[in-house]
Write an enzyme that holds these catalytic residues in place. Structure first.
Site, mmCIF file in Angstrom:
data_model
loop_
_atom_site.group_PDB
_atom_site.id
_atom_site.type_symbol
_atom_site.label_atom_id
_atom_site.label_comp_id
_atom_site.label_asym_id
_atom_site.label_seq_id
_atom_site.Cartn_x
_atom_site.Cartn_y
_atom_site.Cartn_z
ATOM 1 C CE LYS A 202 -4.331 -1.487 -0.268
ATOM 2 N NZ LYS A 202 -4.637 -1.573 -1.477
ATOM 3 C CG HIS A 222 -8.524 0.249 -3.804
ATOM 4 N ND1 HIS A 222 -8.974 0.466 -2.853
ATOM 5 C CD2 HIS A 222 -8.414 -0.517 -3.896
ATOM 6 C CE1 HIS A 222 -9.338 -0.637 -2.074
ATOM 7 N NE2 HIS A 222 -8.385 -1.468 -2.867
ATOM 8 C CB SER A 240 -13.334 -3.932 2.852
ATOM 9 O OG SER A 240 -12.572 -5.922 2.836
ATOM 10 C CE LYS A 244 -11.859 -3.985 -4.524
ATOM 11 N NZ LYS A 244 -10.652 -4.274 -4.439
ATOM 12 C CB THR A 245 -12.241 -10.377 -5.137
ATOM 13 O OG1 THR A 245 -11.348 -9.789 -4.478
ATOM 14 C CG2 THR A 245 -11.049 -11.473 -5.293
ATOM 15 C CG ASP A 259 -5.682 -4.437 -4.264
ATOM 16 O OD1 ASP A 259 -7.899 -3.920 -4.154
ATOM 17 O OD2 ASP A 259 -5.764 -3.837 -3.420
#
Length: 543
Positions: A202, A222, A240, A244-245, A259
């Site tokens: 990060k 992001h 989170s 997304k994933t 990411d």
């Protein structure tokens, strides 16, 4: 002990004031795993994946993140709670402390780069105290070939010393003994006192979030991204827990990355990274087959608990909820190589609305897209102790506020312009609740969310009719393949229409309150993209 690895021609560690070190350059992941085990710093799971413990810190420490405030950054950075200043003098002191600390030790040097598009490639040299920190960088950054390694010269340097804890932190501008600091003038990232590997990832991501817009006219994002058989690229933003994933892993599309990406002036989308860093709490092969199968030798598990037979217990959060795995992207089958693509066609903002008021799918105007991008909304489900079932709204500017050195409107204006230039459609997808808030309604089924995204990617929503949400102003499709029609307008799923409207107004007020801190730098078009809660005459028509 002979380590077969490539040492570049320019490999004098004296230039970093590291004295009497035993340096291991660019070791293979196998060697780094073996050394980690030999040193008692990790163990292997039943399928020989390395598992380590990051110690005191099992996540990033945002309050201990600083940017050096100097002539270059003073007027550009959005200083405040997210971006805390530290003086160049204090940085120099801490850098020399870390250099002294690492001197006389065995250290591990890793040469890699970030930004998959060759035009934006940035070489990063990482010097770590621990062998497994070095293996993490192998997994997460892009990997140069042998010839590139031989002639490697870094643009940025990362010094990672988890065992160094600052003495007298307050005197040197710190809050406590651990820190993560970026210096844009010296192009150095320091990580001290924390072994959490995400601080390195990060740190460099935050650096790119400053460098790319300021120096290269590239929008850093992001987000995850994938590309279809026809070369159409889709981008997924989301905090989170919003999916997304999960939603970007599509068997019919190739994953660009999961990411962090850049969007260039000539409309290409490129991955920053060479790997994935995924949460593994409650992981099952059914829920996340790609991640589950990527956990094999070469991957690194963090802070997981073992069963007696050496198998990982993914349900056990006794060390942390934030259990993770890092692995090189080639552990996933269906990937785009090299990891960039052109032609962004659809952008998805994912939100998990636990209030149950946002439509499951809606289309955004450019102003709404910028407004919702700056807002970065999702909702946290409150704990259930003492009967608390009320969700909590959560906003993170640009879906990544902790890593954004510039004012959020800078990124939002760039996004708006790029969307309009490229003719991209932007969609808000609610992966949260329907039929009532958390505790009353139910979570929108994953198969319906996938059906909405598939319909959009296949152009099926290009020709349907839309109606406008009376409070949020969002445009909701009247039909969608594979989705029950009554789900599409959320008011239809609530038993009490009045309760729906009052809950919607409550959430709309949260949006307005959150946006106040950005309003003075936002354009009229962006401000008008927010909820329409003043227009009460619309409400009665709808009810």
């Amino acid at each position: 002990m002979k380590h077969q690895a490539i040492t570049p021609k320019y490999s004098d560690l004296g230039i970093y004031n590291l004295k009497n070190v035993t340096a291991y350059w660019n070791l293979s992941p196998e060697d780094l795993q073996r050394i980690t085990i030999e040193k008692g710093m990790g163990k292997e799971t039943n399928n020989r994946t390395l598992a380590i413990n990051t110690g005191k810190f099992t996540g990033r420490s945002p309050q201990d993140r600083f940017l050096v405030k100097d002539d270059y950054t003073a007027s550009k950075v959005w200083w405040g709670k997210t971006n805390k200043p530290i003086s160049p003098e204090n940085f120099d002191y801490l850098q020399s402390e870390i250099e002294q600390y690492l001197s006389g030790k065995e250290i591990y040097v890793r040469d890699g780069y970030v930004c998959a598009d060759p035009e934006y490639k940035m070489n990063v040299r990482t010097i770590t105290e621990y062998p497994w920190s070095n293996m993490f960088i192998y997994n997460m950054f892009l990997r140069p070939n042998a010839k590139e390694l031989e002639h490697f010269k870094e643009e940025w340097l990362v010094l990672c010393a988890p065992g160094y804890v600052a003495k007298n932190p307050k005197k040197h501008g710190l809050r406590q003994g651990n820190f993560s600091i970026l210096n844009f003038t010296k192009k150095i990232a320091l990580v001290g006192g924390s072994a959490y590997t995400g601080e390195m990832k990060k740190g460099i991501f935050s650096a790119l979030n400053f460098i790319l817009p300021v120096e290269k006219d590239v929008l850093p994002m992001h987000c995850s991204a994938n590309v279809g058989k026809n070369g159409d690229t889709a981008i997924f933003f989301g905090l989170s827990g919003t999916g997304k994933t999960t939603l970007s892993a599509d068997p019919d599309r190739k994953l660009i990355g999961d990411d962090e990406h850049g969007w260039t002036a000539n409309n290409s989308i490129f991955n920053f990274e060479g790997g994935c860093y995924a949460k593994v709490i409650d992981l099952t092969e059914d829920k996340e087959p790609d991640i589950y199968r990527a956990i094999k030798p070469g991957a690194i598990l963090e802070n997981v608990i073992f069963k007696a037979n050496g198998e990982v217990d993914y349900m056990d959060s006794s060390i942390t909820q934030n259990t993770r795995v890092s692995y090189p992207i080639y552990h996933i089958d269906n990937i785009q190589e090299p990891s960039y693509a052109i032609n962004p066609t659809n952008i998805f903002f994912l939100t998990c609305d636990a209030f149950g008021v946002l439509p499951p799918v809606s289309k955004l105007t450019p102003g709404q897209a910028a407004y919702h991008f700056i807002s970065g909304y999702t909702a946290k489900v409150a704990g259930t102790e003492a009967g608390i079932t009320e969700p909590v709204p959560s906003f993170s500017a640009c879906f990544g506020e902790p890593f954004m050195p510039l004012h959020p409107t800078v990124y939002a204006e760039m996004l708006s312009k790029k969307m309009q230039d490229a003719g991209v459609n932007v969609w808000l997808i609610n992966t949260g609740w329907s039929g009532g808030p958390y505790g009353v309604g139910s979570r929108i089924k994953l198969k319906y969310t996938r059906a909405m995204i598939t319909a959009i990617l296949n152009g099926k929503l290009d020709t349907v009719e839309f109606e406008q949400h009376p409070i949020f102003g969002l445009f909701m499709p009247k039909e969608c393949d594979g989705v029950p029609t009554e789900l599409l307008d959320p008011i239809n799923t609530w038993l009490q229409k009045g309760a729906y409207i009052s809950k919607s107004i409550q959430l709309a007020h949260s949006f307005h309150l959150n946006f106040e801190k950005f309003a003075n730098q936002a354009s009229e078009q962006i401000i008008e993209g927010g909820p329409l809660i003043d227009e009460h005459h619309h409400l009665n028509e709808h009810v």
